[in-house]
Design an enzyme around this catalytic site. Structure first.
Site, PDB file in Angstrom:
ATOM      1  N   HIS A  93     -11.233  -2.545   1.829  1.00 31.63           N
ATOM      2  CA  HIS A  93     -11.366  -1.193   1.274  1.00 31.63           C
ATOM      3  C   HIS A  93     -12.063  -1.123  -0.086  1.00 31.63           C
ATOM      4  CE1 HIS A  93      -9.373   3.065   1.569  1.00 31.63           C
ATOM      5  NE2 HIS A  93     -10.629   3.024   1.995  1.00 31.63           N
ATOM      6  N   ASP A 112      -0.283  -0.745  -4.968  1.00 31.22           N
ATOM      7  CA  ASP A 112      -1.576  -0.230  -5.421  1.00 31.22           C
ATOM      8  C   ASP A 112      -1.482   1.129  -6.094  1.00 31.22           C
ATOM      9  OD1 ASP A 112      -1.022   1.239  -3.145  1.00 31.22           O
ATOM     10  OD2 ASP A 112      -3.015   1.017  -2.258  1.00 31.22           O
ATOM     11  N   ASN A 113      -0.425   1.878  -5.843  1.00 30.40           N
ATOM     12  CA  ASN A 113      -0.222   3.179  -6.502  1.00 30.40           C
ATOM     13  C   ASN A 113       1.214   3.604  -6.283  1.00 30.40           C
ATOM     14  OD1 ASN A 113      -2.387   3.975  -3.932  1.00 30.40           O
ATOM     15  ND2 ASN A 113      -0.278   4.692  -3.774  1.00 30.40           N
ATOM     16  N   HIS A 136       1.794   2.362   3.898  1.00 32.13           N
ATOM     17  CA  HIS A 136       0.853   3.481   3.973  1.00 32.13           C
ATOM     18  C   HIS A 136       0.978   4.206   5.319  1.00 32.13           C
ATOM     19  CE1 HIS A 136      -3.081   5.507   4.106  1.00 32.13           C
ATOM     20  NE2 HIS A 136      -3.235   5.243   2.821  1.00 32.13           N
ATOM     21  N   ASP A 190       0.821  -1.203   0.000  1.00 26.69           N
ATOM     22  CA  ASP A 190       0.000   0.000   0.000  1.00 26.69           C
ATOM     23  C   ASP A 190       0.860   1.260   0.000  1.00 26.69           C
ATOM     24  OD1 ASP A 190      -2.200   1.628   0.226  1.00 26.69           O
ATOM     25  OD2 ASP A 190      -2.912   0.804   2.110  1.00 26.69           O
ATOM     26  N   ASP A 191       0.821   2.021  -1.090  1.00 23.08           N
ATOM     27  CA  ASP A 191       1.542   3.296  -1.199  1.00 23.08           C
ATOM     28  C   ASP A 191       3.049   3.135  -1.369  1.00 23.08           C
ATOM     29  OD1 ASP A 191      -0.860   4.630  -0.924  1.00 23.08           O
ATOM     30  OD2 ASP A 191      -0.214   5.901   0.734  1.00 23.08           O
ATOM     31  N   ARG A 206      -7.659  -1.763  -5.959  1.00 23.30           N
ATOM     32  CA  ARG A 206      -8.191  -2.995  -5.371  1.00 23.30           C
ATOM     33  C   ARG A 206      -9.422  -3.481  -6.125  1.00 23.30           C
ATOM     34  NH1 ARG A 206      -4.999  -0.878  -1.965  1.00 23.30           N
ATOM     35  NH2 ARG A 206      -4.059  -2.082  -0.285  1.00 23.30           N
ATOM     36  N   CYS A 211      -5.633   3.711  -3.997  1.00 18.89           N
ATOM     37  CA  CYS A 211      -5.833   2.441  -3.293  1.00 18.89           C
ATOM     38  C   CYS A 211      -7.145   1.746  -3.639  1.00 18.89           C
ATOM     39  CB  CYS A 211      -5.731   2.670  -1.793  1.00 18.89           C
ATOM     40  SG  CYS A 211      -6.687   4.065  -1.173  1.00 18.89           S
ATOM     41  N   LYS A 247       1.070   9.312  -6.216  1.00 18.30           N
ATOM     42  CA  LYS A 247      -0.264   8.775  -5.967  1.00 18.30           C
ATOM     43  C   LYS A 247      -1.317   9.831  -6.289  1.00 18.30           C
ATOM     44  CE  LYS A 247      -3.037   7.308  -1.942  1.00 18.30           C
ATOM     45  NZ  LYS A 247      -2.990   7.025  -0.493  1.00 18.30           N
ATOM     46  N   LYS A 284      -6.032  -5.581   4.198  1.00 16.77           N
ATOM     47  CA  LYS A 284      -6.879  -4.427   3.887  1.00 16.77           C
ATOM     48  C   LYS A 284      -7.908  -4.778   2.812  1.00 16.77           C
ATOM     49  CE  LYS A 284      -6.402   0.289   2.032  1.00 16.77           C
ATOM     50  NZ  LYS A 284      -5.448   1.383   1.726  1.00 16.77           N
TER      51      LYS A 284
END
Length: 530
Positions: free
Chosen positions: A128, A325-326, A219, A31-32, A73, A69, A368, A126
């Site tokens: 989300h 994710d990004n 993240h 994540d991130d 997903r 994010c 992002k 996660k």
């Protein structure tokens, strides 16, 4: 229940009887994390487990996410562009079809498809993609799940803005301090440890498994075990200027990037490292030390997973896919955030900010949220000893075909011998938007070139071949780049190639109209104004 019964009847295939011949599939999403934050993609952060996966597998040099994010997903899980899946933005319901904030009823998840092709399906981490609306893992195909509704939790005893997040095991709320999780825990370890428990259940049932590990790291709020952070304090006193040049040099040496691509100069708002005071340097150094520790903890968890698969005799026929994710996250701006008595601990609040995000995304522009390469380019490592031939490594070691998270569903369906449904009951299911990566992984068959599209918060892009048209913001001017010569997007060709700009713009507009990007949600009127 009716949905699952009907879906099962639609998806059952003769290949169900050949379960042992099909690969297990493990998706690991972080994540991130920026494009250059792990060893195979140029980082100075030691990532031996990921290095080993890359060495024995393959890496993609032009793989893409959606830049944020929730949308990534949604695309990963469904094989659709995020607006088609109902999550064109985040998880609030904005009223328009592409922006309902949860997975739509006319899409299916990888777990739903593979579950009814005989796979044991599980996830940890996660979620989300609409938990607050009732869209939960156990209702979207996962036999087992340990999940947070969203993300942001790294420690079992975490406080602060994310500290109230709840935890769910197999659909039931459980305490983060539940003894079965061996608290106090660090999330990166716990998601993987629980994933291995789910693998053991699959083995007991003699089923191939699909496991989705959705890490909350790195993240914000950035935090990690103190003993890991301590290993990196002082190592970032070199600063972002020098470290970015060093990452760029390693990327060139590995063949990841072309020497013709100019390293993006440091944007004007980011100060030169040498212009900072000693106090500022120490602060920034500690922020990045915390972030680096999170990457190391991720790498350690990957090593633990690989060791568990090897111990169980499952590694050779397991496809492991690792991605982000990004791009790196510049939220909180130049200064970042550095709050708490002991920054990096469970009670602190650290964002690394734009200066370090500029390093994260070496050699690209932006971050992002955006659809320039820094926002949407992700590492993708694929490891599958039984399926990926050694001859792929004998070339450049890189798969440079432009590919996207929409392709993961198609890949899973293809490798699992599953059947993607056209209908569930009387409801039409949106056809997959992606293509199977199997030809690229196995060097058998062809991967057809196609356009790829993006949109998020008015940022937009289309890539056709090496041509990319990209826009920053809803009212921004379109920029045109030839990515074969300029993937770092330094030389805008829009003024000299107006016909191509218009052609690509119309093509993007047609996609946006057909894929629920439009209509965009109406802006809410401020109180007291008409």
């Amino acid at each position: 229940m009716l949905r699952l019964l009907v879906l099962g009847l639609v998806l059952l295939a003769p290949s169900f009887l050949l379960a042992k011949d099909r690969p297990n599939i493990v998706l690991i999403m972080v994540d991130d994390m920026g494009f250059s934050d792990i060893g195979p993609y140029g980082s100075e952060i030691p990532t031996p487990s990921l290095d080993a996966l890359a060495k024995d597998g393959v890496c993609f040099s032009q793989f893409y996410n959606t830049g944020r994010c929730c949308p990534t997903r949604a695309s990963l899980l469904t094989g659709l562009y995020s607006h088609q899946a109902g999550i064109g933005w985040m998880t609030s319901d904005q009223g328009a079809p592409g922006y309902r904030g949860q997975l739509s009823d006319d899409c299916v998840t990888i777990a739903e498809v593979l579950r009814h092709a005989g796979y044991f399906t599980a996830m940890s981490g996660k979620w989300h993609v609409g938990f607050e609306h009732g869209t939960v893992p156990w209702k979207r195909g996962f036999d087992r799940s340990l999940n947070l509704p969203a993300g942001g939790i790294h420690f079992s005893n975490q406080t602060g803005s994310k500290g109230g997040s709840k935890l769910y095991l197999k659909g039931e709320e459980v305490s983060r301090e539940d003894p079965q999780f061996d608290p106090p825990w660090y999330g990166t370890d716990m998601w993987t440890r629980q994933g291995v428990k789910f693998i053991d259940e699959a083995i007991e049932q003699d089923k191939p498994f699909f496991l989705y590990i959705a890490h909350t790291a790195p993240h914000f709020p950035c935090m990690a075990p103190e003993e890991t952070i301590a290993k990196f304090r002082g190592k970032y006193m070199q600063g972002w200027d020098k470290l970015r040049e060093e990452r760029y040099a390693r990327q060139l040496e590995s063949g990841l990037i072309d020497k013709a691509w100019q390293l993006e100069p440091r944007p004007e708002p980011i100060p030169a490292w040498d212009s900072l005071s000693q106090e500022q340097k120490v602060r920034y150094d500690d922020m990045m030390a915390i972030y680096a520790a999170m990457i190391v903890e991720i790498d350690k968890s990957v090593g633990d997973l690989v060791a568990a698969l090897k111990e169980r005799g499952e590694l050779d026929n397991t496809l492991i896919l690792f991605l982000s994710d990004n791009g790196g996250n510049a939220e909180s701006g130049i200064d970042g955030r550095y709050e708490g008595d002991s920054p990096g601990d469970p009670h602190s609040n650290v964002f690394i900010g734009r200066c370090w995000a500029h390093l994260n995304n070496t050699p690209f522009r932006m971050y992002k949220h955006y659809n320039h390469e820094g926002g949407i380019a992700t590492p993708l490592i694929a490891h599958w000893p039984k399926g990926i031939p050694n001859k792929l490594e004998e070339s450049t070691g890189w798969i440079d075909t432009p590919t996207h998270v929409i392709d993961i569903m198609s890949t899973c369906v293809d490798l699992a011998g599953a059947k993607y449904p056209a209908k569930i009951g009387d409801r039409e299911i949106t056809p997959m938007a992606g293509q199977s990566l199997k030809p690229l992984l196995t060097a058998e068959g062809n991967f057809t070139e196609r356009p790829i599209f993006w949109e998020h918060e008015g940022n937009a892009a289309i890539r056709v071949g090496s041509d990319k048209l990209v826009r920053q913001g809803l009212g921004g001017a379109w920029e045109l780049f030839d990515l074969s010569k300029d993937r770092t997007e330094q030389h805008n060709l829009a003024e000299s190639e107006t016909e191509k700009v218009e052609q690509l713009r119309k093509q993007w507009r047609a996609w946006a109209t057909s894929s629920d990007v439009m209509p965009k949600p109406e802006k809410k009127k401020k109180k007291g104004k008409k």
